[in-house]
Design a protein around this motif. Structure first.
Motif, PDB file in Angstrom:
ATOM      1  N   ARG A   1      30.315  38.936  43.036  1.00 47.38           N
ATOM      2  CA  ARG A   1      31.715  39.162  43.411  1.00 47.38           C
ATOM      3  C   ARG A   1      31.883  40.555  44.020  1.00 47.38           C
ATOM      4  O   ARG A   1      32.622  40.731  44.993  1.00 47.38           O
ATOM      5  CB  ARG A   1      32.638  38.997  42.190  1.00 47.38           C
ATOM      6  CG  ARG A   1      32.710  37.585  41.638  1.00 47.38           C
ATOM      7  CD  ARG A   1      33.912  37.387  40.732  1.00 47.38           C
ATOM      8  NE  ARG A   1      33.970  38.315  39.621  1.00 47.38           N
ATOM      9  CZ  ARG A   1      33.390  38.126  38.449  1.00 47.38           C
ATOM     10  NH1 ARG A   1      32.662  37.026  38.233  1.00 47.38           N
ATOM     11  NH2 ARG A   1      33.507  39.027  37.479  1.00 47.38           N
ATOM     12  N   GLN A   2      31.185  41.536  43.446  1.00 50.89           N
ATOM     13  CA  GLN A   2      31.223  42.876  44.030  1.00 50.89           C
ATOM     14  C   GLN A   2      30.669  42.874  45.446  1.00 50.89           C
ATOM     15  O   GLN A   2      31.202  43.535  46.342  1.00 50.89           O
ATOM     16  CB  GLN A   2      30.413  43.857  43.169  1.00 50.89           C
ATOM     17  CG  GLN A   2      31.016  44.188  41.823  1.00 50.89           C
ATOM     18  CD  GLN A   2      32.377  44.843  41.914  1.00 50.89           C
ATOM     19  OE1 GLN A   2      33.349  44.385  41.323  1.00 50.89           O
ATOM     20  NE2 GLN A   2      32.468  45.913  42.691  1.00 50.89           N
TER      21      GLN A   2
ATOM     22  N   VAL B   1      37.905  48.524  47.362  1.00 53.00           N
ATOM     23  CA  VAL B   1      36.993  47.741  46.517  1.00 53.00           C
ATOM     24  C   VAL B   1      37.160  48.226  45.077  1.00 53.00           C
ATOM     25  O   VAL B   1      36.821  49.370  44.762  1.00 53.00           O
ATOM     26  CB  VAL B   1      35.528  47.898  46.954  1.00 53.00           C
ATOM     27  CG1 VAL B   1      34.611  47.106  46.015  1.00 53.00           C
ATOM     28  CG2 VAL B   1      35.333  47.433  48.386  1.00 53.00           C
TER      29      VAL B   1
ATOM     30  N   ALA C   1      33.231  41.681  48.008  1.00 51.09           N
ATOM     31  CA  ALA C   1      34.226  42.708  48.316  1.00 51.09           C
ATOM     32  C   ALA C   1      33.626  43.833  49.154  1.00 51.09           C
ATOM     33  O   ALA C   1      34.273  44.349  50.076  1.00 51.09           O
ATOM     34  CB  ALA C   1      34.813  43.266  47.021  1.00 51.09           C
TER      35      ALA C   1
ATOM     36  N   VAL D   1      36.122  42.711  40.627  1.00 53.65           N
ATOM     37  CA  VAL D   1      36.715  41.956  41.730  1.00 53.65           C
ATOM     38  C   VAL D   1      37.122  40.555  41.278  1.00 53.65           C
ATOM     39  O   VAL D   1      36.338  39.832  40.668  1.00 53.65           O
ATOM     40  CB  VAL D   1      35.712  41.851  42.901  1.00 53.65           C
ATOM     41  CG1 VAL D   1      36.254  40.953  43.998  1.00 53.65           C
ATOM     42  CG2 VAL D   1      35.396  43.232  43.438  1.00 53.65           C
TER      43      VAL D   1
ATOM     44  N   LEU E   1      38.307  36.937  42.868  1.00 62.27           N
ATOM     45  CA  LEU E   1      38.291  36.202  44.128  1.00 62.27           C
ATOM     46  C   LEU E   1      39.007  34.869  43.973  1.00 62.27           C
ATOM     47  O   LEU E   1      39.210  34.375  42.857  1.00 62.27           O
ATOM     48  CB  LEU E   1      36.835  35.948  44.566  1.00 62.27           C
ATOM     49  CG  LEU E   1      35.949  37.187  44.741  1.00 62.27           C
ATOM     50  CD1 LEU E   1      34.529  36.761  45.080  1.00 62.27           C
ATOM     51  CD2 LEU E   1      36.499  38.103  45.816  1.00 62.27           C
TER      52      LEU E   1
END
Length: 298
Positions: A138-139, A84, A142, A88, A90
């Motif tokens: 987004r974190q 991670v 992940a 991040v 995507l």
């Protein structure tokens, strides 16, 4: 590599042109441990992570991850680890749920019950397209994908970047849970409090070298609190308390650093002297490096 090590890095050098990113780095992470990996910007943390993931090749020295060479065996290793990053990216047209499942399939599968539980705990809406997510969401995608994967090693590089304090707490809980199941965790972070709370051991880098490594109890000097006080009476007695360091005085104003065991004595003495002003600050990572490893402090 020993039978009890998940990661072994021995005397690794990595250069980029005339720039030396790693200069004889040595570190080890035991299987099942939560290991902190700290250092200021430019210390070599990101380069080390990229070497561990097989994205870069070392100039010299040796690296083993889960018993394998990450450069030669990166495909096999990526089925056994999850990564991670701190920022991040995507696939914008996939939903969060589709992304989590895709990442899971790439790693050979995930625990769907665990995935659903983590989606709820991280308060993530998995139906939204990734392009609509904030940095924090987004974190979360992940993190859910990594923490629900059946892997032996988690490599977390500033993983709570963008998360609010409530979600940071959820993250900390889940990391402890996966470690209890035997997963090894390497946590690179600037948040010292997070590292102190989670990690069994800490490795600290400066200039591409390990400058401190060991358990947190072995490095208690790194957890000194900084005080800035103004007193009604002469503050000189504060400087005589065992565990008080780096004293600077200007009249009745004094700044100093305090070991954890000395905090009670300092607070009592400050109170007896008559408090005009008092601030206490936990050490930031940058403060620790300036205090412990700068040229002027040697």
């Amino acid at each position: 590599m020993t039978m009890t090590s998940a990661i072994d890095v021995d005397n690794v050098v990595k250069t980029f042109g005339k720039t030396t990113a790693l200069d004889g780095l040595t570190m080890s992470v035991e299987k099942g441990a939560i290991a902190g990996f700290l250092g200021p910007n430019g210390a070599g943390k990101s380069t080390t992570v990229r070497l561990l993931l097989g994205l870069l090749r070392a100039d010299s020295g040796s690296i083993t991850v889960l018993g394998r060479d990450p450069w030669k065996d990166s495909v096999a290793l990526h089925r056994r680890l999850a990564y991670v990053p701190g920022d991040v990216d995507l696939w914008p047209t996939l939903t969060g749920g589709e992304t989590i499942d895709l990442l899971g399939r790439m790693r050979g599968g995930l625990d769907t019950a665990r995935r659903d539980e983590l989606v709820d705990r991280f308060e993530l809406d998995p139906r939204k397209k990734a392009r609509t997510y904030s940095k924090g969401n987004r974190q979360k995608v992940a993190l859910v994908a990594a923490l629900s994967a059946d892997v032996e090693l988690l490599v977390l590089d500033e993983p709570t970047s963008g998360l609010d304090p409530l979600m940071e707490h959820v993250f900390q809980e889940t990391v402890v849970e996966v470690a209890r199941r035997g997963t090894t965790v390497l946590l690179s972070s600037h948040i010292l409090a997070e590292v102190e709370k989670l990690c069994d051991t800490v490795t600290i880098l400066r200039g591409g070298r390990t400058v401190q490594s060991g358990s947190l109890s072995d490095m208690r000097h790194l957890s000194r609190t900084h005080f800035d006080v103004a007193t009604e009476s002469d503050p000189a007695p504060l400087a005589d308390i065992p565990g008080v360091h780096n004293v600077r005085r200007d009249g009745r104003n004094m700044t100093f650093d305090v070991d954890p065991d000395a905090l009670a004595a300092v607070v009592r003495t400050v109170s007896d002297l008559g408090v005009r002003a008092l601030t206490s600050t936990p050490p930031s990572l940058e403060d620790l490096f300036l205090r412990e490893y700068s040229v002027t402090s040697k």
